[in-house]
Design a protein around this motif. Structure first.
Motif, PDB file in Angstrom:
ATOM      1  N   SER A 129       0.902  -1.127   0.043  1.00 54.85           N
ATOM      2  CA  SER A 129      -0.085   0.221  -0.127  1.00 54.85           C
ATOM      3  C   SER A 129       0.916   1.264   0.066  1.00 54.85           C
ATOM      4  N   VAL A 133      -1.651   8.036  -7.420  1.00 52.40           N
ATOM      5  CA  VAL A 133      -2.097   7.824  -6.125  1.00 52.40           C
ATOM      6  C   VAL A 133      -3.581   7.211  -6.420  1.00 52.40           C
ATOM      7  N   THR A 135      -3.325   3.521  -7.431  1.00 53.61           N
ATOM      8  CA  THR A 135      -2.875   2.593  -6.655  1.00 53.61           C
ATOM      9  C   THR A 135      -4.040   2.399  -5.520  1.00 53.61           C
ATOM     10  N   GLY A 136      -5.189   3.471  -5.566  1.00 51.07           N
ATOM     11  CA  GLY A 136      -6.042   3.295  -4.742  1.00 51.07           C
ATOM     12  C   GLY A 136      -5.602   3.439  -3.294  1.00 51.07           C
ATOM     13  N   GLY A 137      -4.565   4.264  -2.952  1.00 49.17           N
ATOM     14  CA  GLY A 137      -3.966   4.485  -1.657  1.00 49.17           C
ATOM     15  C   GLY A 137      -4.661   5.600  -0.680  1.00 49.17           C
ATOM     16  N   THR A 138      -3.799   6.209  -0.273  1.00 45.42           N
ATOM     17  CA  THR A 138      -4.097   7.374   0.613  1.00 45.42           C
ATOM     18  C   THR A 138      -3.041   8.634   0.391  1.00 45.42           C
ATOM     19  N   ASP A 173     -13.207  10.374  -0.119  1.00 48.43           N
ATOM     20  CA  ASP A 173     -12.936   9.811  -1.495  1.00 48.43           C
ATOM     21  C   ASP A 173     -12.539  10.746  -2.316  1.00 48.43           C
ATOM     22  N   TYR A 216      -8.793   7.392  -4.526  1.00 43.08           N
ATOM     23  CA  TYR A 216      -7.958   7.080  -3.293  1.00 43.08           C
ATOM     24  C   TYR A 216      -8.699   7.667  -2.127  1.00 43.08           C
ATOM     25  N   THR A 217      -8.100   7.754  -0.958  1.00 39.66           N
ATOM     26  CA  THR A 217      -8.418   8.481   0.084  1.00 39.66           C
ATOM     27  C   THR A 217      -7.621   9.684   0.558  1.00 39.66           C
TER      28      THR A 217
END
Ligand code: GDG
Length: 517
Positions: free
Chosen positions: A10, A46, A49-52, A74, A92-93
């Protein structure tokens, strides 16, 4: 690309500024995107990657219950600005830190921008060491670090000088994580860096990373020299790696670039054309006169005063140039909480008024000053219509304005080097490309000079002479130089930079230490 390289690890990006800011517009929270290509590029990474992404929530409506009651939203936001990317779109977040105003004043306006920013730009005079600044910087860095750790990261990517201590704090809690930082401003020599009262502490903070990146080899070399001198228990090896605390920290150089296609498309957009015609109407610009352009955040490091002095000197020493050109200065106010910046705005305005008073005539105003809030397409309209752009930073990590100006000149020039007998596809571009005057003290000079005309902004007579040279340059030479500039801008574009960062982030390629020491 990063998604594959990371596998199931992650990613958490940490930066001071956020990629989306919620502000109230007519009482409703509305998402806005800060202008600029860097945020757009990072946002794409980002999202893949669907990361933060951890950042300071600086918008009035950032913590509105309808947007992000717990500080997390989101992104990209939906069209109503209220979060929640749908399942089909990458997203992502965005994890926002709600920092108290006093902390922001001392950590951001204080330590980051009145201590570190001037020191990194080799400016001793503006350095202001208020005893409240350093504790606030530690506190803010702790909060960023804690939030990053909460996201349970395998890989953390820190951006810039606001976060020099956070890597060490994260390392204490996540010893196995891969931590990388990109430093977007220059790194000074040890003789200059030693004026920083917290110098060793900052270096130890940065050595919490596995790799620290800079735009140029010489910034990375300065960093290693500072480590060698101020961190006695660190060892800088002959290959440039740093052994510290039982680990190896790499340094690497990777020049940031722009997205030339995007800038060129912006420059050809209707919004660009409309904005330019609004500017020409509003300021009554005569199409027969050349346009010289400056685009800057109003920051003393950008050398706007030095540029105005050079223009004044040019008009004093070369009176025949009077009425031949208009200098258009686009200025963006920045860091308004800092007195030295507010004084700089006033100084720029006063200097422009003096210059216009001394040299203007009934039908010619030498300098036009624009403070409009403009988007990237409108900005590209200014770039595109300039016959010369002047970037005269006293010091600058890279300087993207120079690269954007080049990209906006259209690409490639099909009749490069020829008289304009071949019709260009784009009628609005039927003129020779603009010339670039570039301070030798910006990172971009390394790749753009000598195709760009290099200046020392402190040398007022030499600078004035170079602006004259830029104005008088013949068409074949303009084409030839612009072709070379465009090749450089394309070669080191934002994708090249991103892919180098991804290699370092994923540890696929060992960060390359510079070999010049
Ligand atoms: C730091 C380093 C390094 C400017 N006015 C407007 C506007 N801009 C955009 C430009 C450009 C960006 O702001 C400025 O980027 P720079 O690179 O020139 O300078 P810094 O802000 O100081 O950035 C620098 C950079 O980080 C990246 O690593 O190159 O050395 O100091 O993109 O387009 N954008 C819009 N309206 C404006 O009026 N839309």
């Amino acid at each position: 690309m990063i998604d594959d390289a990371l596998g199931d690890r992650s990613l958490v990006v940490v930066s001071n500024r956020e990629p989306y800011v919620h502000e109230y517009a007519d009482g409703e929270p509305t998402a806005e995107r800060p202008a600029g290509g860097l945020v757009t590029a990072l946002d794409g990474v980002v999202a893949e990657t669907g990361g933060t992404w951890v950042a300071w929530g600086s918008g009035d409506a950032d913590f509105d219950p309808a947007v992000a009651p717990d500080g997390e939203v989101d992104v990209p936001p939906d069209s109503n600005g209220a979060g929640a990317a749908d399942a089909d779109r990458p997203g992502y977040t965005l994890s926002r830190l709600d920092l108290p105003r006093r902390l922001v004043e001392n950590y951001y306006y204080g330590y980051s921008n009145q201590v570190l920013w001037p020191i990194c730009h080799l400016e001793a005079d503006p350095v202001t060491v208020d005893p409240a600044f350093a504790p606030a910087y530690r506190e803010a860095n702790r909060r960023f670090a804690e939030r990053a750790v909460e996201a349970d990261p395998d890989v953390v990517w820190f951006q810039d000088y606001h976060l020099a201590l956070a890597p060490r704090y994260v390392r204490e809690q996540r010893p196995g994580a891969r931590l990388v930082q990109f430093w977007h401003v220059p790194w000074p020599t040890p003789d200059f860096f030693e004026i920083c009262p917290q110098g060793t502490e900052l270096l130890r903070g940065l050595l919490g990373n596995d790799a620290v990146g800079f735009h140029l080899d010489r910034y990375a070399a300065n960093f290693r020299d500072c480590v060698a001198r101020f961190v006695p228990d660190a060892e800088v090896t002959a290959s440039g790696a740093i052994r510290y605390d039982g680990r190896t920290v790499e340094t690497y150089a990777s020049p940031i670039g722009v997205d030339p296609e995007r800038v060129a498309a912006n420059a050809r957009s209707d919004a660009a054309t409309h904005y330019w015609s609004r500017v020409t109407d509003r300021y009554d610009l005569d199409p027969e006169r050349s346009i010289v352009l400056g685009v800057d955040r109003l920051d003393y490091t950008k050398g706007v005063i030095e540029r105005l002095d050079a223009l004044a000197h040019l008009l004093e020493t070369t009176p025949e140039l009077a009425g031949e050109f208009t200098y258009v200065q686009k200025g963006t106010r920045t860091r308004e909480g800092i007195p030295a910046y507010r004084r700089y705005y006033d100084e720029v305005r006063d200097r422009i008024a003096d210059l216009n008073g001394a040299h203007g005539t009934a039908d010619w105003t030498p300098v036009v000053y624009i403070e409009d809030d403009i988007d990237d397409r409108e900005l590209a309209g200014l770039y595109r219509h300039a016959d010369a752009a002047v970037v005269s930073s006293r010091r600058d990590g890279m300087n993207l304005v120079a690269k954007e100006f080049v990209a906006a000149q259209g690409q490639p020039f099909p009749n490069a080097g020829l008289a304009q007998s071949t019709p260009l596809e784009d009628p609005a571009r039927e003129r020779a490309p603009g010339t670039l005057v570039l301070s030798r003290f910006v990172g971009a000079a390394e790749s753009l000079c000598p195709a760009a005309l290099s200046v020392n902004p402190y040398d007022v007579a030499g600078f004035a002479e170079t602006i004259r040279e830029a104005l008088e340059m013949n068409e074949p030479e303009r084409h030839e130089r612009m072709e070379s500039l465009q090749a450089s801008v394309r070669e080191a574009d934002i994708d090249a930079w991103l892919s180098a960062q991804v290699d370092v982030l994923t540890g696929e390629e060992q960060a390359v230490a510079a070999d010049d020491d």
